[in-house]
Scaffold this motif. Structure first.
Motif, mmCIF file in Angstrom:
data_model
loop_
_atom_site.group_PDB
_atom_site.id
_atom_site.type_symbol
_atom_site.label_atom_id
_atom_site.label_comp_id
_atom_site.label_asym_id
_atom_site.label_seq_id
_atom_site.Cartn_x
_atom_site.Cartn_y
_atom_site.Cartn_z
ATOM 1 N N PRO A 1 4.361 -5.148 -1.860
ATOM 2 C CA PRO A 1 3.501 -5.619 -2.958
ATOM 3 C C PRO A 1 3.963 -6.927 -3.604
ATOM 4 N N THR B 1 -3.680 -6.844 0.547
ATOM 5 C CA THR B 1 -3.766 -6.342 -0.828
ATOM 6 C C THR B 1 -4.280 -4.909 -0.846
ATOM 7 N N VAL C 1 -1.449 -2.414 0.001
ATOM 8 C CA VAL C 1 -0.340 -2.239 -0.950
ATOM 9 C C VAL C 1 -0.788 -2.050 -2.398
ATOM 10 N N MET D 1 1.407 -1.461 -6.310
ATOM 11 C CA MET D 1 1.614 -2.642 -7.142
ATOM 12 C C MET D 1 1.925 -2.283 -8.583
ATOM 13 N N HIS E 1 2.185 -7.550 -10.520
ATOM 14 C CA HIS E 1 1.649 -7.893 -9.199
ATOM 15 C C HIS E 1 0.132 -8.001 -9.255
#
Length: 154
Positions: free
Chosen positions: A84, A116, A119, A123, A127
């Motif tokens: 992340p 994205t 992950v 996060m 993030h």
């Protein structure tokens, strides 16, 4: 080696961010070395280098366009292994580079944006903030952003 290059470039960027006058020749030398060892870069090193190049550009230094292109190309190779923070840092860096007028590799943006969704559940709030900021800034610069990535972190 690639880790040394990433560490040195990151340290130079941190110094520049802190207001220390960083030697442009040193930045150019490390950037050149980075392009030489680019094929060895791992996700964390890509993340560190892209972040460093963005911070150096933000500090008013001319960044090596070849280094940006080369590391961006490696970004697509390692995107699937990114954690992340790597995804967040690379997108943030690409957005900052674009903001400073540096040409960014749309393929790299797409490759990292696609990760994205993988992950997003891991996060941390920072993030998520960085990813949304980056995608908004990239969209402002005319980059076609991945709507799925936006939804994944929204």
């Amino acid at each position: 080696n690639s880790q040394d290059s990433a560490n040195i470039l990151w340290a130079l960027a941190k110094l520049a961010e802190s207001g220390v006058d960083v030697d442009a020749k040193a930045v150019r030398a490390v950037s050149a070395e980075t392009t030489r060892v680019a094929g060895e870069l791992r996700p964390q090193e890509v993340s560190m280098i892209m972040w460093a190049l963005a911070k150096l550009a933000e500090s008013g230094m001319d960044v090596d366009a070849t280094a940006v292109r080369t590391v961006s190309a490696e970004t697509t190779r390692v995107a699937g292994e990114m954690e992340p923070q790597h995804v967040s840092n690379v997108l943030f860096a690409l957005a900052k580079l674009a903001e400073k007028g540096v040409d960014v590799d749309v393929t790299a943006v797409r490759a990292v944006s696609a990760e994205t969704t993988r992950v997003a559940g891991e996060m941390e709030p920072q993030h998520v903030s960085n990813v949304l900021f980056a995608l908004a800034k990239l969209a402002e610069k005319g980059v076609d952003v991945d709507v799925t990535a936006v939804r994944a972190v929204s």
